[in-house]
Enzyme design. Sequence first.
Site, PDB file in Angstrom:
ATOM      1  N   ASP A  47     -28.043 -58.666  17.347  1.00  0.00           N
ATOM      2  CA  ASP A  47     -29.029 -58.438  16.324  1.00  0.00           C
ATOM      3  C   ASP A  47     -28.728 -59.700  15.595  1.00  0.00           C
ATOM      4  O   ASP A  47     -29.677 -59.279  14.422  1.00  0.00           O
ATOM      5  CB  ASP A  47     -26.750 -59.299  15.366  1.00  0.00           C
ATOM      6  CG  ASP A  47     -25.980 -58.368  15.699  1.00  0.00           C
ATOM      7  OD1 ASP A  47     -26.155 -56.725  15.364  1.00  0.00           O
ATOM      8  OD2 ASP A  47     -24.534 -58.322  15.342  1.00  0.00           O
ATOM      9  N   GLY A  48     -29.628 -60.697  16.398  1.00  0.00           N
ATOM     10  CA  GLY A  48     -30.377 -61.311  16.289  1.00  0.00           C
ATOM     11  C   GLY A  48     -31.587 -60.837  15.896  1.00  0.00           C
ATOM     12  O   GLY A  48     -32.642 -61.145  16.012  1.00  0.00           O
TER      13      GLY A  48
HETATM   14  N1  ATP Z   1     -38.625 -62.421  25.404  1.00  0.00           N
HETATM   15  C1  ATP Z   1     -37.597 -62.639  24.448  1.00  0.00           C
HETATM   16  N2  ATP Z   1     -37.456 -64.430  25.413  1.00  0.00           N
HETATM   17  C2  ATP Z   1     -36.676 -65.209  23.997  1.00  0.00           C
HETATM   18  N3  ATP Z   1     -36.266 -64.888  23.205  1.00  0.00           N
HETATM   19  C3  ATP Z   1     -36.180 -63.693  22.272  1.00  0.00           C
HETATM   20  C4  ATP Z   1     -37.482 -63.165  23.373  1.00  0.00           C
HETATM   21  N4  ATP Z   1     -38.008 -61.595  22.743  1.00  0.00           N
HETATM   22  C5  ATP Z   1     -36.797 -62.146  21.181  1.00  0.00           C
HETATM   23  N5  ATP Z   1     -35.907 -63.243  21.474  1.00  0.00           N
HETATM   24  C6  ATP Z   1     -35.010 -64.364  20.252  1.00  0.00           C
HETATM   25  O1  ATP Z   1     -34.091 -63.946  21.193  1.00  0.00           O
HETATM   26  C7  ATP Z   1     -32.454 -64.071  19.843  1.00  0.00           C
HETATM   27  C8  ATP Z   1     -31.369 -63.574  20.081  1.00  0.00           C
HETATM   28  O2  ATP Z   1     -31.850 -62.459  20.200  1.00  0.00           O
HETATM   29  P1  ATP Z   1     -30.227 -61.372  20.056  1.00  0.00           P
HETATM   30  O3  ATP Z   1     -29.610 -61.899  19.444  1.00  0.00           O
HETATM   31  O4  ATP Z   1     -30.916 -60.235  20.481  1.00  0.00           O
HETATM   32  O5  ATP Z   1     -29.736 -61.621  21.647  1.00  0.00           O
HETATM   33  P2  ATP Z   1     -27.881 -62.018  21.854  1.00  0.00           P
HETATM   34  O6  ATP Z   1     -27.743 -62.036  23.024  1.00  0.00           O
HETATM   35  O7  ATP Z   1     -27.621 -61.231  20.972  1.00  0.00           O
HETATM   36  O8  ATP Z   1     -27.893 -63.589  21.265  1.00  0.00           O
HETATM   37  P3  ATP Z   1     -27.573 -63.674  19.994  1.00  0.00           P
HETATM   38  O9  ATP Z   1     -26.066 -62.911  19.779  1.00  0.00           O
HETATM   39  O10 ATP Z   1     -27.429 -65.459  20.363  1.00  0.00           O
HETATM   40  O11 ATP Z   1     -28.416 -63.802  18.364  1.00  0.00           O
HETATM   41  C9  ATP Z   1     -33.404 -63.619  18.776  1.00  0.00           C
HETATM   42  O12 ATP Z   1     -33.489 -63.644  17.363  1.00  0.00           O
HETATM   43  C10 ATP Z   1     -34.423 -63.726  18.616  1.00  0.00           C
HETATM   44  O13 ATP Z   1     -35.204 -64.112  18.398  1.00  0.00           O
END
Ligand code: ATP
Length: 547
Positions: free
Chosen positions: A195-196
């Site tokens: 969702d991030g």
């Molecule tokens: N290539 C990347 N490397 C590191 N961080 C990234 C990259 N691309 C995007 N992000 C960041 O990663 C964050 C978390 O992503 P996402 O929500 O898709 O994954 P998640 O594992 O579900 O994390 P969470 O539930 O903690 O938000 C996004 O808000 C974004 O800022």
Amino acid sequence: MAECVGTLAWPLRGQFRQYKRGSKLYNVQLDESGMTVTSDGEKQVVKVTDLVGCQCQQEQQQQGNSAYFTLLAYPLTGGRKRTRLALCFEVASKNTFKENLAVANAWRRAVYHAVRNHGTTKPQVDHSKKILLFINPNSGSGRALQTYRKQVSTLLAEAEVSHEVLVTERASHATDVVRTLDLTQYAGLVILSGDGLLYEVYNGLLARPDWNEAIQFPIGIIPGGSGNGLARSLAHWLREPYRANPVLVSTLNVVYGHLSPLDLVMTETAKGKRILSFLSIGFGLLSDIDIESERLRIIGESRFAVWAVARCANLRRYRATISFKRAVGAPVPAPLASSPMLQRSQTLQEGEGLPSTNARHLSHSHSMQLQESKKGEEEEACLDILPSLVKVEDGALEPVPEKAQEAQECEEQQQQDGAKSEVLLPGLDEPVPDDWETIEDEFVMVYCSQQTHITSDVLIAPQATPDDGYLWLMMLRRSCPKTTIAKLLLGLDGRHLRYPGVEMVAVEALRIVPGTSKGYLTVDGEVIPWTPIQSHVLHKRGRIMTR
Ligand SMILES: Nc1ncnc2c1ncn2[C@@H]1O[C@H](COP(=O)(O)OP(=O)(O)OP(=O)(O)O)[C@@H](O)[C@H]1O
């Protein structure tokens, strides 16, 4: 009644043999309800809402003049999962391969026509444009790219959904791209991530000068992160079997591209910043677990459950003032009639349910064009279950006929008309209006959800729907019994609304004023400054791709 769609006769009828199933002839009909195949009194029906596409093929070592078309569908099996179905028919009635291929291609076009025009009254994305697919390679346990290669690209190719991939390279990359993106080039933005990343996309749209229209841009979500609350909630709302294959049911939403209204929430911070969200706002127990379990990201969605156990021993309380405008006419919060059993946390399984045949090789470049339906590219691709047939590409699909587009615009207008007017908020430094309620207390948790689920396993607001116009505000005050907290930490599955000490109220707007020196205030799982905020619902202002 027979009608004409472009150059196609409608409904379409024909008699064909099935590939490698002997000389038996099958009567095949395609109409608004789907495909019906009959032979010797036996009848097989594939519902239009289960069809995804149709491919034309020829034999690898061409012997006769036959051409083939293979119908692809994902029907529900046993009501518990969607399984791939491929029905391949031989077209041999004409004298030349070219003529037979033209017949096969007429069926292919008719299938896409049926998929896009029947089975729903919802408006849909502009199928003549490509989709921009954002993938966060580091989301969740870091398998989003594999998920794309092994499942998503295959399904999008089957359904002839052309798309461009953008692999994000850092935090805020998606926000920066979306802020200046020429949206007219795309049918929609799809997020393969948690969702991030969608939160970043929405806040990129909000940062645009044309934000008021931009936030209505079609959005799709395919779960690839550790928090997949929106994807899970959509499946729950659509009664889709999410657990059996989260990626499949979510990618099918993108394939169909029907547009459902989605409530968005506008939050204003004490520093004058505006934030757009679609999932949740809160502080206390759940927010702490979400943020502090980040270090366990590698284990996927189970990180929430593991950290919850750790936090039980060390319960924090936060002084705060919560003010809200109670939603008039909202249902009284209640548990589900029969609550589902709490199930083990589930992370994405590669290759689940889908073959890996058409997966494209991804380069390391952060942005690449993958025009899946481009002529020539797929001529080598063959369907896994029919290895001796090769795909024949024969022209792009026609756009949705004008009449259907008019109906679509009318439908879009109706959807917007049904939207409630926005609650007018006072300044954050001004008192709340008289018709608001205020609670000043110490809280174990305050958590507002717009959706049923905030992760795959956490069903927080059983009655929520994506466009009900409410924030479902859940509060646990200091006085909440420890037994309730212990039960909540074992799992939030809808039954918690019966537990003593759990308060829930549907609201249209709220204000949170923290009274302690520190804490995590989260919006859609992302931390924002621990200062006063106020939020209100933008009813039906987003548009989300669904089946
Ligand atoms: N290539 C990347 N490397 C590191 N961080 C990234 C990259 N691309 C995007 N992000 C960041 O990663 C964050 C978390 O992503 P996402 O929500 O898709 O994954 P998640 O594992 O579900 O994390 P969470 O539930 O903690 O938000 C996004 O808000 C974004 O800022």
